[in-house]
Design a protein around this motif. Structure first.
Motif, short mmCIF file in Angstrom:
data_model
loop_
_atom_site.label_atom_id
_atom_site.label_comp_id
_atom_site.label_asym_id
_atom_site.label_seq_id
_atom_site.Cartn_x
_atom_site.Cartn_y
_atom_site.Cartn_z
N PRO A 52 0.79 -1.36 0.01
CA PRO A 52 -0.09 -0.02 -0.26
C PRO A 52 0.86 1.13 0.19
O PRO A 52 1.92 1.31 0.38
N ASN A 53 0.25 2.34 -0.33
CA ASN A 53 0.84 3.64 -0.47
C ASN A 53 0.97 4.12 1.14
O ASN A 53 -0.27 4.08 1.71
N ILE A 54 2.03 4.70 1.45
CA ILE A 54 2.03 5.29 2.93
C ILE A 54 1.45 6.69 2.70
O ILE A 54 1.99 7.63 2.18
N ALA A 55 0.32 6.99 3.36
CA ALA A 55 -0.47 7.99 3.17
C ALA A 55 0.14 9.24 4.44
O ALA A 55 0.60 10.32 3.95
N GLN A 56 0.34 8.73 5.45
CA GLN A 56 1.39 9.28 6.21
C GLN A 56 2.15 8.36 7.40
O GLN A 56 1.37 7.55 7.64
N LYS A 57 3.14 8.82 7.86
CA LYS A 57 3.57 7.90 9.11
C LYS A 57 3.32 8.04 10.19
O LYS A 57 4.06 8.13 11.21
N SER A 58 2.06 8.07 10.32
CA SER A 58 1.53 8.42 11.80
C SER A 58 0.02 8.27 11.95
O SER A 58 -0.64 8.23 10.51
N PRO A 59 -0.56 8.01 12.96
CA PRO A 59 -2.10 7.69 12.98
C PRO A 59 -2.89 8.80 12.77
O PRO A 59 -2.50 10.07 13.01
N TYR A 60 -4.20 8.61 12.52
CA TYR A 60 -5.24 9.77 12.26
C TYR A 60 -6.07 9.49 13.41
O TYR A 60 -6.78 8.46 13.43
N ALA A 61 -6.29 10.57 14.32
CA ALA A 61 -7.14 10.67 15.46
C ALA A 61 -8.41 11.12 15.01
O ALA A 61 -8.68 12.00 14.70
N SER B 84 0.02 -1.30 9.40
CA SER B 84 -0.49 -2.00 10.58
C SER B 84 -0.81 -3.29 10.53
O SER B 84 -1.54 -3.78 9.83
N ALA B 85 -0.39 -4.26 11.41
CA ALA B 85 -0.92 -5.68 11.67
C ALA B 85 -2.18 -5.68 12.40
O ALA B 85 -2.87 -6.70 12.23
N LYS B 86 -2.62 -4.50 12.81
CA LYS B 86 -3.99 -4.36 13.63
C LYS B 86 -4.80 -3.52 12.79
O LYS B 86 -5.69 -2.94 13.35
N ALA B 87 -4.56 -3.63 11.40
CA ALA B 87 -5.41 -2.67 10.78
C ALA B 87 -6.83 -2.86 10.90
O ALA B 87 -7.42 -4.06 10.80
N PRO B 88 -7.69 -1.97 11.16
CA PRO B 88 -7.50 -0.17 10.48
C PRO B 88 -6.86 0.38 11.63
O PRO B 88 -6.72 1.60 11.13
N LEU B 89 -6.55 -0.10 12.90
CA LEU B 89 -6.03 0.87 13.68
C LEU B 89 -4.54 0.75 13.80
O LEU B 89 -3.98 -0.33 13.57
N CYS B 90 -3.86 1.83 14.36
CA CYS B 90 -2.53 1.75 14.43
C CYS B 90 -1.94 0.82 15.42
O CYS B 90 -2.40 0.74 16.45
N ASP B 91 -0.91 0.04 15.26
CA ASP B 91 -0.31 -0.65 16.10
C ASP B 91 1.26 -0.20 16.60
O ASP B 91 1.89 -1.09 16.84
N GLY B 92 1.46 0.93 15.96
CA GLY B 92 3.04 1.34 16.16
C GLY B 92 4.12 0.99 14.93
O GLY B 92 5.09 1.51 15.16
N SER B 93 3.42 0.18 13.98
CA SER B 93 4.33 -0.22 12.93
C SER B 93 4.91 0.96 12.18
O SER B 93 5.84 0.71 11.54
N HIS B 94 4.39 2.07 12.05
CA HIS B 94 4.77 3.11 11.36
C HIS B 94 6.10 3.45 11.96
O HIS B 94 7.03 4.10 11.00
N LYS B 95 6.58 3.27 13.11
CA LYS B 95 7.77 3.66 13.48
C LYS B 95 9.04 2.86 12.73
O LYS B 95 10.09 3.01 12.82
N GLN B 96 8.64 1.54 12.19
CA GLN B 96 9.45 0.93 11.52
C GLN B 96 9.85 1.36 10.10
O GLN B 96 10.75 0.72 9.27
N LEU B 97 8.95 2.16 9.40
CA LEU B 97 9.04 2.42 7.98
C LEU B 97 9.87 3.65 7.84
O LEU B 97 10.27 4.35 8.71
#
Ligand code: FES
Ligand code: FES
Length: 81
Positions: free
Chosen positions: A6-15, A68-81
């Motif tokens: 997938p395309n990375i929309a942003q490297k952080s979650p949306y609240a 995220s492995a827990k999509a659609p919710l953030c699981d912190g994986s963005h920190k590895q990108l």
């Protein structure tokens, strides 16, 4: 766009403040212009949106990086990108 990633929309979650009982369609492909939700831009690609059903009204952190492995919710994986 790569077919399989997938395309990375942003490297952080949306609240997002979700409402109990409502359905939300999270963009899995990363190409939507209305992140973190699907706007139909995935058509013709390998991804389809994922439904999120809010059980209670709360602030929810939707994955913006789409890895995220827990999509659609953030699981912190963005920190590895
Ligand atoms: Fe990304 Fe629909 S626009 S899944
Ligand atoms: Fe994707 Fe956090 S934004 S795992």
């Amino acid at each position: 766009m790569n077919e399989s990633s997938p395309n990375i929309a942003q490297k952080s979650p949306y609240a997002i403040d979700v409402e109990a009982g409502k359905s939300y369609w999270w963009c899995a492909c990363g190409n939507s212009k209305t992140q973190p939700f699907c706007d139909g831009s995935h058509k013709g690609g390998a991804f389809t949106p994922r439904e999120y059903q809010a059980e209670k009204s709360a602030t929810v952190y939707f994955c913006g990086c789409k890895h995220s492995a827990k999509a659609p919710l953030c699981d912190g994986s963005h920190k590895q990108l």
